[in-house]
Design a protein around this motif. Structure first.
Motif, PDB file in Angstrom:
ATOM      1  N   SER A  56       0.945  -1.193   0.061  1.00 43.46           N
ATOM      2  CA  SER A  56       0.043  -0.028  -0.092  1.00 43.46           C
ATOM      3  C   SER A  56       0.883   1.094   0.075  1.00 43.46           C
ATOM      4  O   SER A  56       1.858   1.051   0.781  1.00 43.46           O
ATOM      5  CB  SER A  56      -0.979   0.141   1.311  1.00 43.46           C
ATOM      6  OG  SER A  56      -1.888  -1.068   1.247  1.00 43.46           O
TER       7      SER A  56
ATOM      8  N   SER B 275      -6.127   3.829  -6.460  1.00 41.02           N
ATOM      9  CA  SER B 275      -6.674   2.667  -6.663  1.00 41.02           C
ATOM     10  C   SER B 275      -7.798   2.411  -5.931  1.00 41.02           C
ATOM     11  O   SER B 275      -8.809   2.027  -6.131  1.00 41.02           O
ATOM     12  CB  SER B 275      -5.572   1.465  -6.288  1.00 41.02           C
ATOM     13  OG  SER B 275      -4.598   1.581  -6.979  1.00 41.02           O
TER      14      SER B 275
ATOM     15  N   ARG C  26       3.204   2.335  -7.595  1.00 39.17           N
ATOM     16  CA  ARG C  26       2.088   1.268  -8.189  1.00 39.17           C
ATOM     17  C   ARG C  26       2.615   0.557  -9.342  1.00 39.17           C
ATOM     18  O   ARG C  26       2.281  -0.526  -9.464  1.00 39.17           O
ATOM     19  CB  ARG C  26       0.717   2.056  -8.560  1.00 39.17           C
ATOM     20  CG  ARG C  26      -0.420   1.047  -9.140  1.00 39.17           C
ATOM     21  CD  ARG C  26      -1.688   1.560  -9.138  1.00 39.17           C
ATOM     22  NE  ARG C  26      -1.739   2.579 -10.095  1.00 39.17           N
ATOM     23  CZ  ARG C  26      -2.564   3.563 -10.233  1.00 39.17           C
ATOM     24  NH1 ARG C  26      -3.897   3.392  -9.653  1.00 39.17           N
ATOM     25  NH2 ARG C  26      -2.445   4.173 -11.199  1.00 39.17           N
TER      26      ARG C  26
ATOM     27  N   CYS D 242       1.404  -2.103  -5.977  1.00 46.21           N
ATOM     28  CA  CYS D 242       0.921  -1.710  -4.678  1.00 46.21           C
ATOM     29  C   CYS D 242      -0.410  -1.254  -4.781  1.00 46.21           C
ATOM     30  O   CYS D 242      -0.666  -0.563  -6.099  1.00 46.21           O
ATOM     31  CB  CYS D 242       1.717  -0.873  -3.812  1.00 46.21           C
ATOM     32  SG  CYS D 242       1.894   0.674  -4.486  1.00 46.21           S
ATOM     33  N   THR D 243      -1.138  -1.297  -4.034  1.00 47.24           N
ATOM     34  CA  THR D 243      -2.543  -0.349  -3.923  1.00 47.24           C
ATOM     35  C   THR D 243      -2.431   1.015  -3.606  1.00 47.24           C
ATOM     36  O   THR D 243      -1.483   1.204  -2.568  1.00 47.24           O
ATOM     37  CB  THR D 243      -3.591  -1.004  -3.037  1.00 47.24           C
ATOM     38  OG1 THR D 243      -3.847  -2.429  -3.239  1.00 47.24           O
ATOM     39  CG2 THR D 243      -4.989  -0.403  -2.844  1.00 47.24           C
ATOM     40  N   THR D 244      -2.711   2.013  -4.311  1.00 46.21           N
ATOM     41  CA  THR D 244      -2.720   3.572  -3.808  1.00 46.21           C
ATOM     42  C   THR D 244      -3.908   3.855  -3.359  1.00 46.21           C
ATOM     43  O   THR D 244      -4.967   3.679  -3.665  1.00 46.21           O
ATOM     44  CB  THR D 244      -2.292   4.290  -5.077  1.00 46.21           C
ATOM     45  OG1 THR D 244      -3.005   4.021  -6.208  1.00 46.21           O
ATOM     46  CG2 THR D 244      -0.774   3.985  -5.695  1.00 46.21           C
TER      47      THR D 244
ATOM     48  N   CYS E  18      -4.547   8.761  -9.673  1.00 49.46           N
ATOM     49  CA  CYS E  18      -3.281   7.775  -9.490  1.00 49.46           C
ATOM     50  C   CYS E  18      -3.776   6.827  -8.374  1.00 49.46           C
ATOM     51  O   CYS E  18      -3.188   6.126  -7.760  1.00 49.46           O
ATOM     52  CB  CYS E  18      -2.030   8.183  -9.286  1.00 49.46           C
ATOM     53  SG  CYS E  18      -1.797   9.330  -7.935  1.00 49.46           S
TER      54      CYS E  18
END
Length: 186
Positions: free
Chosen positions: A52, A89, A70, A75-77, A87
């Motif tokens: 994250s 997620s 990301r 990774c999850t943003t 940008c």
């Protein structure tokens, strides 16, 4: 627990890398675009997997590295629910609990510096740290005179949300211009 504080001299921005160490999963808070390669090197050296990346807010002096991280790590943003950033997620909401391999953060909506600002309380059941972005700095607060800032909302966020945390809660801001690395709510 792994904790690293990074500093970008050009923008005076602090970035924070946290991981429990158990499953080697990590999260990063307020990454600066110009420092992404530095973060990736640290993540690799510590044998972590970034899952994250979080921004407390967006701003002219806060050029985010979320998209680059990301793209490099998958990774999850994350950002607060009121952001317009593309940008991101996933959006977080007031009171939401984030858990990355045992590292727990609770999202708190703290507008004032910007209308999208969120702070994140570490270990919310027994708070011992808070990442405040720019709404609350060390011995000061973020500007409220542009980009959706509002002094009365800033006051409310600081006094009625952040100052209600225990006095010994360590305060980690997104910026500092005097060389201070942390303070406390007290």
């Amino acid at each position: 627990m792994l904790f690293r504080q990074f500093f970008d001299r050009d923008s005076s921005t602090y970035t924070y890398l946290l991981a429990s160490g158990h499953g080697r999963e990590a999260l990063i808070i307020d990454p600066v675009k110009a420092q992404v390669s530095h973060y990736l090197a640290a993540i690799e050296a510590l044998e972590l997997r970034l899952v994250s990346a979080i921004d407390t807010h967006t701003h002219a002096d806060h050029i985010t590295g979320l998209g680059d991280l990301r793209g490099s790590t998958g990774c999850t943003t994350l950002m607060g629910e009121f952001t317009q950033a593309e940008c991101v997620s996933r959006h977080v909401h007031e009171g939401e609990l984030l858990d990355v391999d045992g590292v727990q953060l609770q999202a708190i909506y703290t507008p004032g510096h910007t209308n999208e600002s969120f702070s994140f309380v570490f270990r919310p059941s027994q708070p011992n740290a808070v990442f405040t972005g720019d709404v609350l700095l060390i011995r000061g607060s973020g500007r409220t005179d542009f980009q959706g800032g509002d002094p009365s909302r800033s006051w409310d966020s600081i006094v009625n949300k952040l100052f209600r945390l225990p006095d010994d809660t360590v305060l980690y801001p997104a910026h500092d211009y005097k060389g201070w690395t942390a303070s406390s709510i007290g």
